[in-house]
Scaffold this motif. Structure first.
Motif, PDB file in Angstrom:
ATOM      1  N   ALA A   1      -3.283   3.016  -7.187  1.00  0.00           N
ATOM      2  CA  ALA A   1      -2.575   3.572  -8.348  1.00  0.00           C
ATOM      3  C   ALA A   1      -1.084   3.744  -8.058  1.00  0.00           C
ATOM      4  O   ALA A   1      -0.240   3.443  -8.912  1.00  0.00           O
ATOM      5  N   MET A   2      -0.756   4.214  -6.861  1.00  0.00           N
ATOM      6  CA  MET A   2       0.658   4.386  -6.505  1.00  0.00           C
ATOM      7  C   MET A   2       1.371   3.039  -6.394  1.00  0.00           C
ATOM      8  O   MET A   2       2.501   2.896  -6.857  1.00  0.00           O
ATOM      9  N   ALA A   3       0.710   2.067  -5.783  1.00  0.00           N
ATOM     10  CA  ALA A   3       1.310   0.731  -5.653  1.00  0.00           C
ATOM     11  C   ALA A   3       1.582   0.151  -7.041  1.00  0.00           C
ATOM     12  O   ALA A   3       2.632  -0.453  -7.275  1.00  0.00           O
ATOM     13  N   LYS A   4       0.671   0.376  -7.950  1.00  0.00           N
ATOM     14  CA  LYS A   4       0.852  -0.108  -9.324  1.00  0.00           C
ATOM     15  C   LYS A   4       2.037   0.598  -9.979  1.00  0.00           C
ATOM     16  O   LYS A   4       2.859  -0.031 -10.638  1.00  0.00           O
ATOM     17  N   LYS A   5       2.142   1.908  -9.795  1.00  0.00           N
ATOM     18  CA  LYS A   5       3.249   2.677 -10.371  1.00  0.00           C
ATOM     19  C   LYS A   5       4.596   2.178  -9.855  1.00  0.00           C
ATOM     20  O   LYS A   5       5.548   2.029 -10.616  1.00  0.00           O
ATOM     21  N   TYR A   6       4.690   1.933  -8.542  1.00  0.00           N
ATOM     22  CA  TYR A   6       5.948   1.524  -7.918  1.00  0.00           C
ATOM     23  C   TYR A   6       6.174   0.011  -8.009  1.00  0.00           C
ATOM     24  O   TYR A   6       7.239  -0.463  -7.648  1.00  0.00           O
ATOM     25  N   ARG A   7       5.153  -0.712  -8.457  1.00  0.00           N
ATOM     26  CA  ARG A   7       5.201  -2.175  -8.572  1.00  0.00           C
ATOM     27  C   ARG A   7       5.540  -2.830  -7.233  1.00  0.00           C
ATOM     28  O   ARG A   7       6.444  -3.652  -7.124  1.00  0.00           O
ATOM     29  N   VAL A   8       4.786  -2.386  -6.225  1.00  0.00           N
ATOM     30  CA  VAL A   8       4.878  -2.937  -4.881  1.00  0.00           C
ATOM     31  C   VAL A   8       3.465  -3.276  -4.416  1.00  0.00           C
ATOM     32  O   VAL A   8       2.479  -2.841  -5.018  1.00  0.00           O
ATOM     33  N   SER A   9       3.355  -4.006  -3.332  1.00  0.00           N
ATOM     34  CA  SER A   9       2.030  -4.314  -2.797  1.00  0.00           C
ATOM     35  C   SER A   9       1.442  -3.069  -2.135  1.00  0.00           C
ATOM     36  O   SER A   9       2.176  -2.173  -1.699  1.00  0.00           O
ATOM     37  N   GLU A  10       0.135  -3.030  -2.063  1.00  0.00           N
ATOM     38  CA  GLU A  10      -0.527  -1.911  -1.387  1.00  0.00           C
ATOM     39  C   GLU A  10      -0.121  -1.870   0.085  1.00  0.00           C
ATOM     40  O   GLU A  10       0.084  -0.795   0.640  1.00  0.00           O
ATOM     41  N   MET A  11       0.034  -3.040   0.701  1.00  0.00           N
ATOM     42  CA  MET A  11       0.434  -3.079   2.107  1.00  0.00           C
ATOM     43  C   MET A  11       1.839  -2.508   2.292  1.00  0.00           C
ATOM     44  O   MET A  11       2.071  -1.725   3.216  1.00  0.00           O
ATOM     45  N   ALA A  12       2.778  -2.875   1.413  1.00  0.00           N
ATOM     46  CA  ALA A  12       4.145  -2.342   1.510  1.00  0.00           C
ATOM     47  C   ALA A  12       4.122  -0.823   1.353  1.00  0.00           C
ATOM     48  O   ALA A  12       4.821  -0.109   2.081  1.00  0.00           O
ATOM     49  N   LEU A  13       3.330  -0.330   0.424  1.00  0.00           N
ATOM     50  CA  LEU A  13       3.234   1.119   0.215  1.00  0.00           C
ATOM     51  C   LEU A  13       2.643   1.808   1.440  1.00  0.00           C
ATOM     52  O   LEU A  13       3.156   2.838   1.884  1.00  0.00           O
ATOM     53  N   ARG A  14       1.594   1.234   2.000  1.00  0.00           N
ATOM     54  CA  ARG A  14       0.986   1.824   3.204  1.00  0.00           C
ATOM     55  C   ARG A  14       1.999   1.877   4.359  1.00  0.00           C
ATOM     56  O   ARG A  14       2.089   2.889   5.053  1.00  0.00           O
ATOM     57  N   PHE A  15       2.756   0.802   4.567  1.00  0.00           N
ATOM     58  CA  PHE A  15       3.779   0.796   5.617  1.00  0.00           C
ATOM     59  C   PHE A  15       4.813   1.886   5.364  1.00  0.00           C
ATOM     60  O   PHE A  15       5.212   2.599   6.278  1.00  0.00           O
ATOM     61  N   ARG A  16       5.242   1.985   4.125  1.00  0.00           N
ATOM     62  CA  ARG A  16       6.277   2.979   3.785  1.00  0.00           C
ATOM     63  C   ARG A  16       5.756   4.398   4.023  1.00  0.00           C
ATOM     64  O   ARG A  16       6.445   5.232   4.619  1.00  0.00           O
ATOM     65  N   LEU A  17       4.561   4.680   3.554  1.00  0.00           N
ATOM     66  CA  LEU A  17       3.979   6.016   3.743  1.00  0.00           C
ATOM     67  C   LEU A  17       3.790   6.330   5.226  1.00  0.00           C
ATOM     68  O   LEU A  17       4.057   7.452   5.662  1.00  0.00           O
ATOM     69  N   ALA A  18       3.362   5.338   5.992  1.00  0.00           N
ATOM     70  CA  ALA A  18       3.186   5.542   7.436  1.00  0.00           C
ATOM     71  C   ALA A  18       4.538   5.776   8.113  1.00  0.00           C
ATOM     72  O   ALA A  18       4.662   6.651   8.977  1.00  0.00           O
ATOM     73  N   ASN A  19       5.555   4.999   7.734  1.00  0.00           N
ATOM     74  CA  ASN A  19       6.882   5.173   8.321  1.00  0.00           C
ATOM     75  C   ASN A  19       7.477   6.538   7.997  1.00  0.00           C
ATOM     76  O   ASN A  19       8.286   7.063   8.770  1.00  0.00           O
ATOM     77  N   LEU A  20       7.089   7.104   6.859  1.00  0.00           N
ATOM     78  CA  LEU A  20       7.549   8.453   6.505  1.00  0.00           C
ATOM     79  C   LEU A  20       6.687   9.537   7.139  1.00  0.00           C
ATOM     80  O   LEU A  20       6.968  10.725   6.990  1.00  0.00           O
ATOM     81  N   GLY A  21       5.633   9.137   7.846  1.00  0.00           N
ATOM     82  CA  GLY A  21       4.742  10.107   8.472  1.00  0.00           C
ATOM     83  C   GLY A  21       3.804  10.789   7.482  1.00  0.00           C
ATOM     84  O   GLY A  21       3.225  11.831   7.799  1.00  0.00           O
ATOM     85  N   LEU A  22       3.629  10.192   6.311  1.00  0.00           N
ATOM     86  CA  LEU A  22       2.790  10.804   5.291  1.00  0.00           C
ATOM     87  C   LEU A  22       1.333  10.380   5.384  1.00  0.00           C
ATOM     88  O   LEU A  22       0.455  11.055   4.834  1.00  0.00           O
TER      89      LEU A  22
END
Length: 179
Positions: A154-175
């Motif tokens: 759902a978040m990837a769809k909202k941001y219009r990014v791939s799920e993998m890109a979102l997972r990398f970003r969240l991990a890099n932010l420590g979330l």
């Protein structure tokens, strides 16, 4: 340039363009920054290119790729432009025409400018303060978000990014924990 500086530059760009919610209008931002964005077919694994010619610049994006990939490519090429990257291996098509490509090499994380451009693109398309606001109710005592695959999708769809890109970003932010 360090990650904190890149994050700050991306946030300043969003503020300058009055962007306050996702999805980020990346093509409009690139065009407002003076870049023409065109879609075209490329051979091989090329996603896009920053083209500089006699003081003018533009972004060419592979028309055959998924919309989310095109958005990331535009953000990546915009980063090269705004961070004033010069490619050591520029393709010289003619004597005053240069191209910086986004291809398989750019995702290998072996070139500092490519790492910076990928980081900038992620910061721009998925701003940390937007993500933290979206995840506010999902953050546990340990500071990590408790997200299942449906949340990520759902978040990837909202941001219009791939799920993998979102997972990398969240991990890099420590979330979320690294995969």
């Amino acid at each position: 340039m360090n990650r904190r500086d890149i994050e700050k530059r991306a946030a300043q760009l969003l503020q300058h363009h009055g962007v306050s919610q996702a999805p980020i209008p990346i093509k409009e931002i690139a065009e407002a920054e003076g870049l023409v964005v065109v879609e075209m077919s490329f051979n091989g694994d090329i996603s896009g290119a920053l083209i500089r010619n006699h003081g003018s610049s533009g972004i060419a994006v592979n028309a055959t790729q998924h919309t989310n990939r095109k958005r990331f490519t535009i953000a990546h090429e915009l980063a090269h432009y705004l961070l004033d990257h010069k490619d050591k291996d520029e393709d010289h098509i003619d004597w005053k025409f240069t191209v910086i490509r986004r291809d398989g090499k750019s995702s290998e994380a072996s070139d500092v400018q490519e790492i910076e451009a990928n980081t900038f693109a992620a910061c721009l398309l998925m701003p940390s303060h937007f993500l933290r606001a979206d995840l506010n109710n999902q953050i546990g005592f340990n500071g990590e978000a408790d997200l299942d695959d449906a949340h990520i999708k759902a978040m990837a769809k909202k941001y219009r990014v791939s799920e993998m890109a979102l997972r990398f970003r969240l991990a890099n932010l420590g979330l979320i924990p690294p995969a």
